[in-house]
Enzyme design. Sequence first.
Site, mmCIF file in Angstrom:
data_model
loop_
_atom_site.group_PDB
_atom_site.id
_atom_site.type_symbol
_atom_site.label_atom_id
_atom_site.label_comp_id
_atom_site.label_asym_id
_atom_site.label_seq_id
_atom_site.Cartn_x
_atom_site.Cartn_y
_atom_site.Cartn_z
ATOM 1 N N GLY A 62 -22.832 16.699 37.123
ATOM 2 C CA GLY A 62 -22.849 17.881 35.882
ATOM 3 C C GLY A 62 -23.974 18.442 34.580
ATOM 4 O O GLY A 62 -24.581 17.270 35.027
ATOM 5 N N ASN A 63 -22.953 19.082 33.835
ATOM 6 C CA ASN A 63 -23.876 19.166 32.883
ATOM 7 C C ASN A 63 -24.032 17.334 31.890
ATOM 8 O O ASN A 63 -25.534 17.026 31.847
ATOM 9 C CB ASN A 63 -23.520 19.895 31.698
ATOM 10 N N LYS A 170 -13.819 12.745 29.089
ATOM 11 C CA LYS A 170 -13.092 12.951 27.739
ATOM 12 C C LYS A 170 -12.274 13.103 27.966
ATOM 13 O O LYS A 170 -12.053 14.460 29.024
ATOM 14 C CB LYS A 170 -13.836 13.258 27.335
ATOM 15 N N LYS A 254 -10.278 14.062 19.650
ATOM 16 C CA LYS A 254 -10.885 14.992 18.922
ATOM 17 C C LYS A 254 -11.138 16.632 19.251
ATOM 18 O O LYS A 254 -11.312 17.996 18.399
ATOM 19 C CB LYS A 254 -12.631 14.882 19.275
#
Length: 346
Positions: A62-63, A170, A254
């Site tokens: 992906g990105n 993440k 975060k």
Amino acid sequence: MFVYVSYSAARMYDHKRANARKGSEARSRTIKSACSGESLGSDSCPSAGQMAAKRVCIIGSGNWGSAIAKIVGANAAKSNTFESTVNMWVFEEMVNGRKLTELINTEHENVKYLPGHTLPPNVVAVPELLDAVKDADILIFVIPHQFVSRVCDTIKGHIKPDALGMSLIKGVDEGPDGLKLISDVIREKLGIVMTVLMGANLANEVAEEKFCETTIGCKSKAHGPLLKELMQTQNFRVTVVEEADVVEICGALKNIVAVGAGFCDGLNFGDNTKAAVIRLGLMEMIAFARFFCTASPVSPATFLESCGVADLITTCYGGRNRKIGEAFARTGKVGFFSVLCVVRLL
Ligand SMILES: NC(=O)c1ccc[n+]([C@@H]2O[C@H](COP(=O)([O-])OP(=O)(O)OC[C@H]3O[C@@H](n4cnc5c(N)ncnc54)[C@H](O)[C@@H]3O)[C@@H](O)[C@H]2O)c1
């Protein structure tokens, strides 16, 4: 078809390069990293004579996977520590009537997920997951977390038992026993040693080679130098720390703070209030890490690395969770469920 032609050509290129190197390499090769580990999934440091070029596979395209492929491909091409060819598993899809793998292997660009950036030609897009991971010494996991279990179940028993894993994913897994680190999910399913890489690393900016830092969390000192050699560039500076669980949980927490920062923006609370939310959020992250990461120490110093305060700041200003928080506060049209989904996915 072309994918495999290109794939074989790249392997042949590796083979030729390896043969050409053999003579001089045997004499002049030095250990670039303090310990590159022949048997990676152990903590032992082999002697120089045992060293062999490590084969790297990136699972995901992906990105972020494509941005990281730029770095890993360039580093692998110029280092004797790694095999030049880097496999990148691509979830096959059609883009403008062509297979994405074919596009990547001919145009050397991931036109769907990282348009406008050239990938090194030694990065080979492989559509079959088992072909991609075969014989890999280092497995880089960089897929959205909801696909992790299925990917692990597929490759289980088909990877080197001493392969070294690194998760760039993440988020946290949520199961009947509560929250679980993604690296723990992978470790439990595959039985391999896992490390993580997290930081203030928006993929497009990394791909543009804008300076940033990142943190590798690696419980064993033995693997740090090898992974640093694979990942570091002039503009992507790596720090290795041992508190891998803390590094990883920062990457998930975060995002929650960033939703709060987005609420501040949407409600026009101003910069002072947003700064307070970020500071208090960081305190909450530290408190949660102390509660959650019971297997190892939780040092304040780890939160001062890129994975901590820097990732928090960039996400609270540029991330997708901030945006959805702002949109929700401004319009009320984004369902709170969607907010929770994004928090879990990114
Ligand atoms: N994008 C960033 O800036 C960034 C930065 C740091 C970390 N990350 C993390 O990296 C991970 C990957 O994010 P990304 O931004 O590269 O993803 P992305 O949203 O750009 O791409 C999604 C990927 O999922 C693949 N996919 C779609 N359906 C699939 C399926 N059924 N099975 C397997 N794969 C499938 C697609 O092919 C694509 O490669 C995430 O955990 C993210 O949190 C992203």
